[in-house]
Write an enzyme that holds these catalytic residues in place. Structure first.
Site, PDB file in Angstrom:
ATOM      1  CB  SER A 288       9.683   3.951  12.072  1.00 41.10           C
ATOM      2  OG  SER A 288       8.727   2.919  11.988  1.00 41.10           O
TER       3      SER A 288
ATOM      4  CG  LEU B  35      -1.429  -8.029  25.007  1.00 44.43           C
ATOM      5  CD1 LEU B  35      -1.076  -8.683  26.337  1.00 44.43           C
ATOM      6  CD2 LEU B  35      -2.941  -7.914  24.852  1.00 44.43           C
ATOM      7  N   GLY B  36       0.533  -4.200  22.466  1.00 40.06           N
ATOM      8  CA  GLY B  36       1.132  -2.856  22.451  1.00 40.06           C
ATOM      9  C   GLY B  36       2.125  -2.703  23.586  1.00 40.06           C
TER      10      GLY B  36
ATOM     11  CE  LYS C  21      -3.186  -4.418   8.595  1.00 42.49           C
ATOM     12  NZ  LYS C  21      -2.690  -3.302   9.410  1.00 42.49           N
TER      13      LYS C  21
ATOM     14  CG  MET D 165      -1.677  -1.114   1.621  1.00 42.55           C
ATOM     15  SD  MET D 165      -3.240  -1.146   0.725  1.00 42.55           S
ATOM     16  CE  MET D 165      -3.820  -2.776   1.228  1.00 42.55           C
TER      17      MET D 165
ATOM     18  CG  ASP E 224       2.526  -4.617   9.588  1.00 42.29           C
ATOM     19  OD1 ASP E 224       1.768  -5.568   9.891  1.00 42.29           O
ATOM     20  OD2 ASP E 224       2.138  -3.577   9.028  1.00 42.29           O
TER      21      ASP E 224
HETATM   22  O1  RIB Z   1      -0.088  -2.276   9.568  1.00 41.61           O
HETATM   23  C1  RIB Z   1       0.178  -0.991   9.065  1.00 41.61           C
HETATM   24  C2  RIB Z   1      -0.237  -0.890   7.640  1.00 41.61           C
HETATM   25  O2  RIB Z   1      -1.625  -1.067   7.554  1.00 41.61           O
HETATM   26  C3  RIB Z   1       0.044   0.427   6.990  1.00 41.61           C
HETATM   27  O3  RIB Z   1       1.299   0.483   6.386  1.00 41.61           O
HETATM   28  C4  RIB Z   1      -1.087   0.580   6.005  1.00 41.61           C
HETATM   29  O4  RIB Z   1      -0.661   0.446   4.696  1.00 41.61           O
HETATM   30  C5  RIB Z   1      -2.093  -0.490   6.378  1.00 41.61           C
HETATM   31  O5  RIB Z   1      -2.143  -1.484   5.456  1.00 41.61           O
HETATM   32 NA    NA Z   2       6.694   3.997  13.461  1.00 40.02          NA
END
Ligand code: RIB
Ligand code: NA
Length: 309
Positions: A297, A223-224, A41, A12, A256
């Site tokens: 990042s 869980l962040g 993702k 994306m 991710d």
């Molecule tokens: O998980 C983050 C991603 O979710 C972003 O990069 C965006 O493209 C969405 O797909």
């Molecule tokens: Na980031």
């Protein structure tokens, strides 16, 4: 040529606006920054694995357009093999409109576009490489049937699978659980899939047990800031892996980064306990939340402490 990590998934173009808060329906608010980045993702996970040193390939579809051309170049710049990265003139490159608030939280709308045209044919082309990979990673930003077929092919060839049911759908085909060696989701996805609220490690343990009952080899629920919970087949208990505190700038794509790192560890440290892999993947993902954007990042091996390798 052999690839250790194969991701079958989405690309994306991320269109990101930073604003003090997320707008309400019908509301217009001023943001303070806009940027375009590489996201999706599937690609995020693949890029993170590659930045840690994985020999990685991406099976995906982008448009025959400016964003698609740039995306293929992005894979090349990150040493990801592009032989299975297709371009189509029948749909546009997937796009994600993202708003990030001052707390680093986000709201995202994705228009999958070309991602939805990744299908049977492309998977057949990738089959020989898939059968020789160490790990296959799939998500839900392409047609679920394509993800399921890829997972099935991996299973048939004894290739380890990581499945990330994101974005979550409530009525997931039961085969997704059975074809997952590691089923890895965040708290919201676990909630949607199990129908029970997941706010802390204890809830995550219960949700994880339910997902295990559905046939997963193991389950990780992230869980962040609370880290993650790991459940393994032979064990009744789950392990809570706390996260080290981080100064949060932008959490988009942290999950991710975690999954890409996990794929790296499964491929190159196959005997490492899953809890240890999760602990290290947490540390990689913690770096990603400290800077804006998703892939921008993500840390490289050289930026990380040596004890992670
Ligand atoms: O998980 C983050 C991603 O979710 C972003 O990069 C965006 O493209 C969405 O797909
Ligand atoms: Na980031």
């Amino acid at each position: 040529e052999a690839f250790d990590v194969m991701v079958v998934g989405s690309c994306m173009t991320d269109l990101v606006s930073q604003a003090p808060r997320l707008p309400k329906a019908g509301e217009t608010i001023h943001g303070h920054k806009f940027f375009i980045g590489f996201g999706g993702k599937g690609a995020n996970q693949c890029i993170q694995a590659a930045r840690l040193g994985a020999k990685a390939t991406m099976v995906c579809k982008v448009g025959k357009d400016f964003f698609g051309d740039n995306y293929i170049q992005n894979f090349k710049d990150n040493a990801v093999h592009t032989g299975f990265a297709g371009q189509t003139s029948d749909a546009a490159t997937g796009a994600a409109s993202i708003i990030v608030n001052d707390a680093g939280e986000n709201a995202i709308v994705i228009v999958a576009g070309a991602n939805m045209l990744l299908g049977r044919e492309e998977l057949q082309d990738a089959r020989p490489a898939l059968s020789r990979a160490k790990v296959l990673v799939c998500q839900l930003e392409i047609s679920p049937q394509s993800s399921l077929q890829a997972l099935r092919m991996a299973r048939e060839n004894n290739v380890k699978t990581i499945f990330n049911p994101a974005p979550a759908i409530a009525d997931l085909d039961p085969d997704f659980y059975r074809f997952s060696d590691v089923f890895c989701c965040n708290e919201t996805e676990a909630e949607l899939l199990t129908g029970a609220a997941v706010a802390d490690a204890e809830d995550a343990h219960r949700a994880g047990q339910e997902l295990m009952r559905r046939g997963c080899g193991s389950v990780i629920i992230t869980l962040g800031p609370q880290g993650c919970v790991v459940l393994k087949a032979q064990e009744l208990s789950s392990q809570h892996i706390p996260a080290s505190p981080a100064t949060v700038v932008d959490t988009t794509g942290a999950g991710d980064s975690f999954i890409g790192a996990l794929a790296f560890y499964i491929a190159y440290y196959p005997t490492m306990p899953l809890e240890e892999m999760a602990r290290r993947a947490n540390q990689v993902a913690a770096v990603s939340v400290q800077a804006a954007g998703t892939q921008t990042s993500y840390p490289y091996k050289k930026d990380l402490p040596a004890e992670l390798f």
